[in-house]
Design an enzyme around this catalytic site. Sequence first.
Site, PDB file in Angstrom:
ATOM      1  N   GLY A 227       0.831  -1.312   0.011  1.00 44.35           N
ATOM      2  CA  GLY A 227      -0.024  -0.113  -0.110  1.00 44.35           C
ATOM      3  C   GLY A 227       0.922   1.097  -0.112  1.00 44.35           C
ATOM      4  O   GLY A 227       0.309   2.124   0.045  1.00 44.35           O
ATOM      5  N   GLU A 268       4.614  -6.971   0.611  1.00 43.20           N
ATOM      6  CA  GLU A 268       4.285  -7.348  -0.647  1.00 43.20           C
ATOM      7  C   GLU A 268       4.002  -6.173  -1.802  1.00 43.20           C
ATOM      8  O   GLU A 268       2.891  -5.976  -2.147  1.00 43.20           O
ATOM      9  CB  GLU A 268       3.250  -8.075  -0.715  1.00 43.20           C
ATOM     10  CG  GLU A 268       2.799  -9.168   0.362  1.00 43.20           C
ATOM     11  CD  GLU A 268       1.450  -9.426   0.656  1.00 43.20           C
ATOM     12  OE1 GLU A 268       1.340 -10.726   1.229  1.00 43.20           O
ATOM     13  OE2 GLU A 268       0.576  -8.783   0.255  1.00 43.20           O
ATOM     14  N   PRO A 269       4.824  -5.455  -1.907  1.00 43.15           N
ATOM     15  CA  PRO A 269       4.926  -4.372  -2.800  1.00 43.15           C
ATOM     16  C   PRO A 269       4.626  -4.655  -4.269  1.00 43.15           C
ATOM     17  O   PRO A 269       5.152  -5.359  -4.970  1.00 43.15           O
ATOM     18  CB  PRO A 269       6.141  -3.345  -2.682  1.00 43.15           C
ATOM     19  CG  PRO A 269       7.059  -4.252  -1.939  1.00 43.15           C
ATOM     20  CD  PRO A 269       6.215  -5.596  -1.707  1.00 43.15           C
ATOM     21  N   GLY A 270       3.717  -3.880  -4.812  1.00 52.09           N
ATOM     22  CA  GLY A 270       3.655  -3.975  -6.239  1.00 52.09           C
ATOM     23  C   GLY A 270       3.768  -2.464  -6.856  1.00 52.09           C
ATOM     24  O   GLY A 270       4.814  -2.219  -7.338  1.00 52.09           O
ATOM     25  N   ARG A 307      -6.457   3.055 -15.524  1.00 50.52           N
ATOM     26  CA  ARG A 307      -6.372   3.571 -14.399  1.00 50.52           C
ATOM     27  C   ARG A 307      -6.881   5.001 -14.133  1.00 50.52           C
ATOM     28  O   ARG A 307      -7.656   5.364 -13.188  1.00 50.52           O
ATOM     29  CB  ARG A 307      -5.053   3.560 -13.719  1.00 50.52           C
ATOM     30  CG  ARG A 307      -4.404   2.301 -13.472  1.00 50.52           C
ATOM     31  CD  ARG A 307      -3.082   2.265 -12.853  1.00 50.52           C
ATOM     32  NE  ARG A 307      -3.275   2.486 -11.345  1.00 50.52           N
ATOM     33  CZ  ARG A 307      -2.749   3.684 -10.753  1.00 50.52           C
ATOM     34  NH1 ARG A 307      -2.267   4.685 -11.481  1.00 50.52           N
ATOM     35  NH2 ARG A 307      -3.041   3.978  -9.480  1.00 50.52           N
ATOM     36  N   TYR A 311     -10.093   4.584 -11.371  1.00 50.01           N
ATOM     37  CA  TYR A 311      -9.694   4.951 -10.066  1.00 50.01           C
ATOM     38  C   TYR A 311      -9.656   6.675  -9.978  1.00 50.01           C
ATOM     39  O   TYR A 311      -9.019   7.005  -9.105  1.00 50.01           O
ATOM     40  CB  TYR A 311      -8.365   4.379  -9.535  1.00 50.01           C
ATOM     41  CG  TYR A 311      -8.173   2.939  -9.565  1.00 50.01           C
ATOM     42  CD1 TYR A 311      -8.894   1.992  -9.050  1.00 50.01           C
ATOM     43  CD2 TYR A 311      -7.195   2.625 -10.552  1.00 50.01           C
ATOM     44  CE1 TYR A 311      -8.857   0.907  -9.106  1.00 50.01           C
ATOM     45  CE2 TYR A 311      -7.161   1.050 -10.289  1.00 50.01           C
ATOM     46  CZ  TYR A 311      -7.848   0.246  -9.599  1.00 50.01           C
ATOM     47  OH  TYR A 311      -7.644  -1.058  -9.673  1.00 50.01           O
ATOM     48  N   CYS A 337     -13.927   3.983 -28.402  1.00 55.88           N
ATOM     49  CA  CYS A 337     -15.434   4.750 -28.421  1.00 55.88           C
ATOM     50  C   CYS A 337     -16.140   4.859 -27.152  1.00 55.88           C
ATOM     51  O   CYS A 337     -16.938   3.650 -26.831  1.00 55.88           O
ATOM     52  CB  CYS A 337     -16.143   4.405 -29.407  1.00 55.88           C
ATOM     53  SG  CYS A 337     -15.380   4.878 -31.232  1.00 55.88           S
ATOM     54  N   GLU A 338     -15.754   5.573 -26.167  1.00 56.79           N
ATOM     55  CA  GLU A 338     -16.189   5.612 -24.729  1.00 56.79           C
ATOM     56  C   GLU A 338     -15.372   6.698 -24.558  1.00 56.79           C
ATOM     57  O   GLU A 338     -14.333   7.283 -24.950  1.00 56.79           O
ATOM     58  CB  GLU A 338     -15.393   4.161 -24.209  1.00 56.79           C
ATOM     59  CG  GLU A 338     -15.894   4.009 -22.757  1.00 56.79           C
ATOM     60  CD  GLU A 338     -17.154   2.931 -22.790  1.00 56.79           C
ATOM     61  OE1 GLU A 338     -17.869   2.911 -22.052  1.00 56.79           O
ATOM     62  OE2 GLU A 338     -17.200   2.038 -23.494  1.00 56.79           O
ATOM     63  N   TYR A 365      -0.037  -1.748 -12.924  1.00 58.62           N
ATOM     64  CA  TYR A 365      -1.529  -1.926 -13.250  1.00 58.62           C
ATOM     65  C   TYR A 365      -1.948  -1.084 -14.409  1.00 58.62           C
ATOM     66  O   TYR A 365      -2.837  -0.618 -14.861  1.00 58.62           O
ATOM     67  CB  TYR A 365      -2.573  -1.362 -12.243  1.00 58.62           C
ATOM     68  CG  TYR A 365      -2.145  -1.760 -10.701  1.00 58.62           C
ATOM     69  CD1 TYR A 365      -2.590  -3.232 -10.576  1.00 58.62           C
ATOM     70  CD2 TYR A 365      -1.336  -1.133  -9.783  1.00 58.62           C
ATOM     71  CE1 TYR A 365      -1.946  -3.937  -9.393  1.00 58.62           C
ATOM     72  CE2 TYR A 365      -0.934  -1.831  -8.570  1.00 58.62           C
ATOM     73  CZ  TYR A 365      -1.496  -3.412  -8.513  1.00 58.62           C
ATOM     74  OH  TYR A 365      -1.039  -3.738  -7.041  1.00 58.62           O
TER      75      TYR A 365
END
Length: 420
Positions: A227, A268-270, A307, A311, A337-338, A365
Amino acid sequence: MQLIDNRYYIQNVDVLSLCEQFGTPLYVYDAEKMQSQVETLQNAFASVKMKIKYACKALNNISVLKLFKHYGTGLDTVSIQEVHLGLKAGFEPQEIIFTPNCVSFEEIQEAVSLGVVINIDNISILEQFGHIYGSSVPCCIRFNPHILAGGNHKISTGHIDSKFGISVLQSRHLLRVIKTYNIRVTGLHMHTGSDIVDADVFLQGANILFDLAPDFPDLEFMDFGSGFKVAYKEGDITTDIEDLGKKLSTAFQKFCRNYGKELELWFEPGKFLVSEAGVLLVKTNVIKTTPATVFVGVNSGLNHLIRPMMYDAYHEIVNVSNPFAPQRVYTVVGYICETDTFGWDRKLNEVRENDILAIKNAGAYGFTMSSQYNARTRPAEVLIFEGEPYLIRKAETLDDILKNQVEINFEQIVQNLQEI
Ligand SMILES: *Cc1c(COP(=O)(O)O)cnc(C)c1O
């Protein structure tokens, strides 16, 4: 990415030349940055037995996994497929922790058969686990400490509405199940969400695990999840890793003395390890002036980097092709197309059609959340290691889109039916 003279470089590799060599859109990752993030964490926790388990859902290209193996980390996995990728990349089973949520028990059994560390986050799964394995296979327990932490609700996992972990309020029930089946618990785990700035949040969570520990006599490690917040723009507040290292190491050492055994401390870092190491390079297809803004339309979209839309994540954007032009205000959008806006009201050095833009913080991500929406192909990925760019994934083609599709000949079917 560094501006030297009038060109942008990643390590000593010219960004525009990468686009010429590999085409756009293109994901580019800087191994040196990943290594320095690993070292930052290791240095901050040098006084305890700290182990990094890279959360590979952030970026799970096999060559990136091999790179982290090379840098000496372990792996955090959330699906059996990631477990297989990790083993294929050369990790020992015991270096891999499997932290699934709401997967079938068969998937957990497969992970047990592969020998990886199993992290259990549901009492009903633990009962099945105990019923089958008793004390023969150790496991880790994922707690939900109910700490409000992290950026926004979508990426926070410690709150009461969260589906993750076994609530600390259920610990009596949990202990009953453990005792009944004689389950050997070797680790306690928590992962309360992403974008946590405050070291005290980790300490608060750690204290909750420390308080629970006396009920678990077989512990070998404590896993504080991840996190860590990284910088998305200049001057951003980030998790102060050094400060966290000092405070948490001291607390952990004290805990270990009371517990009577020197345990390992896991993270556990991503995002922390790969976010800043990646950029998505895109080409400007069009400049479009409307009554509201000047749009820069690029050859990518939410199919490659979702992302910002999912988010409201902020990704800094840089015009790599025109570094010294005066700045103007633009809205950078994709070709899907969005509504797929990468950034509103961004000050960019004047953008011309065909200019290359770099979207930063695209290491975590980014590719792993990409799709083939609009029947668009996914981009190539390049890793820069020791000053050389290496292609680690080819760009997809139409064949990849059609690969598993099955074409039906309806005329033939109807004709056959008529003949009967
Ligand atoms: C996603 C995840 C991580 C990594 O989170 P980051 O914010 O990318 O560091 C770590 N542990 C678990 C269990 C996760 O699901």
